[in-house]
Design an enzyme around this catalytic site. Sequence first.
Site, PDB file in Angstrom:
ATOM      1  N   THR A  84       0.853  -1.191   0.000  1.00  0.00           N
ATOM      2  CA  THR A  84       0.000   0.000   0.000  1.00  0.00           C
ATOM      3  C   THR A  84       0.889   1.241   0.000  1.00  0.00           C
ATOM      4  O   THR A  84       1.645   1.456   0.946  1.00  0.00           O
ATOM      5  CB  THR A  84      -0.917  -0.027   1.250  1.00  0.00           C
ATOM      6  OG1 THR A  84      -1.680  -1.229   1.197  1.00  0.00           O
ATOM      7  CG2 THR A  84      -1.845   1.171   1.290  1.00  0.00           C
ATOM      8  N   CYS A 121      -4.177  -1.761   9.227  1.00  0.00           N
ATOM      9  CA  CYS A 121      -4.556  -1.052   7.994  1.00  0.00           C
ATOM     10  C   CYS A 121      -5.342   0.240   8.219  1.00  0.00           C
ATOM     11  O   CYS A 121      -4.909   1.307   7.792  1.00  0.00           O
ATOM     12  CB  CYS A 121      -5.375  -1.983   7.107  1.00  0.00           C
ATOM     13  SG  CYS A 121      -4.350  -3.285   6.429  1.00  0.00           S
TER      14      CYS A 121
END
Length: 426
Positions: free
Chosen positions: A98, A252
């Site tokens: 990410t 996350c």
Amino acid sequence: MTLVDVDRERIRRINEGEATLQEPGLQELIRDGLAQDRLRATTELGPAVMGSDVSILSVGTPLRKGRIDLSFVRGAAEEVGRALRTVGRYHVVVVKSTVVPGTTQTVLRPVLEETSGMRAGAFGLCVNPEFLREGSAVRDFMDPDRIVIGAWDDRCALVLERLYESFSCPKLRTSLAEAELGKYVSNALLATLISFSNEIAGLCEGLPDTDVETVMGSVHLDRRLTALHEGLHVPVGICAYLRAGAGFGGSCLPKDVGALRAHARERGIPTRLLDAVAQVNRHRAEIIVRLTGQLLGSLRGRTIAQLGLAFKPGTDDLRDSPAITILKRLRSSGADVRVYDPVVPSSGDPALRRVVLASSPEEALEGVDAALIVTDWPQFSEWDWGSLSSRMRQPVIIDARNTLRRTRLPDHILYRPIGRCLGSDG
Ligand code: UDX
């Protein structure tokens, strides 16, 4: 397929068929791959790249001082780039880590070009984010909602489309930056819904005769959230994120909201809503600890059984767990805390030093002034609270995840869920 990692011990364990993290189905997947000679693990990146057509970068991008740290992914790109010099055929580099929008184009592409001596196009460059949830990562991968392929050009996009040929879900082709941003936006939406629900819980706690579960229950029945299928009400998955609780944690949601806000801030782009989402989340621990103190008169000298440590049920992951923040706050308010979690082992987080870790519900609840539920483990609603409460000094349960809402509890227990006005129940 070759797995590459710098950690020799991890590689050794994988080659022996051991999953190095708790994830249902992962061990079987590794063992099958090894048995069929379709999988091996190594610390040697160069030969692994040379023997393959696609390299997938999926190293960590942790948050440091509020910004994502690209050093690992940059280092991995350098090594892949060096290996590309000797590959001698078309090779696609895929960024699965990410990374904030623009990273692949402006940071990783130059690194790959410099180390490989080639221009992008001579090698392929794609962004292919993962949307896996902990605890169901293997299932989510095998049966994805969508596959997003951000591509430098058509040639590399086609390679990835072929790689994912057997998956029947929608495959979306995007720019590199759209694929990067899409991952953040997906998690930012979930975080926003959670903070929204927690804000409504706060409203209900202050407004007589209101209960967040009933209020949100009526909202969920909107046809845009609960479809009517053959006369049956079928809630859509997003409703699972419209539940009040102790706030979001894990590796996350907090990290991605933080990284996106920092990235926007550096570019002078306001993120007023996401700033509020993070702020609401940060306050959850304080609100829950204050509620516990109010119920007990004071926290000083009280013994609390904190039930749950993991950031969510089904995992042993403590990263950014709201439970750790709550534990620290309880202790700094002068409470003695005894912790029980069905899975989390005794070692690990420094916050657990000098904390009593109970190995059974009985041990956790013996002589305590209150039980505070902070992770919604389903086991908690299966416990015999009638008999367990007789061990407690006071039969008080604070349920920061509303886990026991539908469990019948004996009348003598003072049960305090989240999002119900203090003055409206007996
Ligand atoms: C999340 C996303 O769901 C996934 O798509 C992405 O790829 C990675 O991040 P995960 O971190 O595994 O997955 O956890 P998730 O199940 O989404 O829960 C995140 C946190 O939100 C947990 O702390 C959970 O307890 C909390 N949560 C969830 C709430 O507080 N309330 C809710 O209603 C739902």
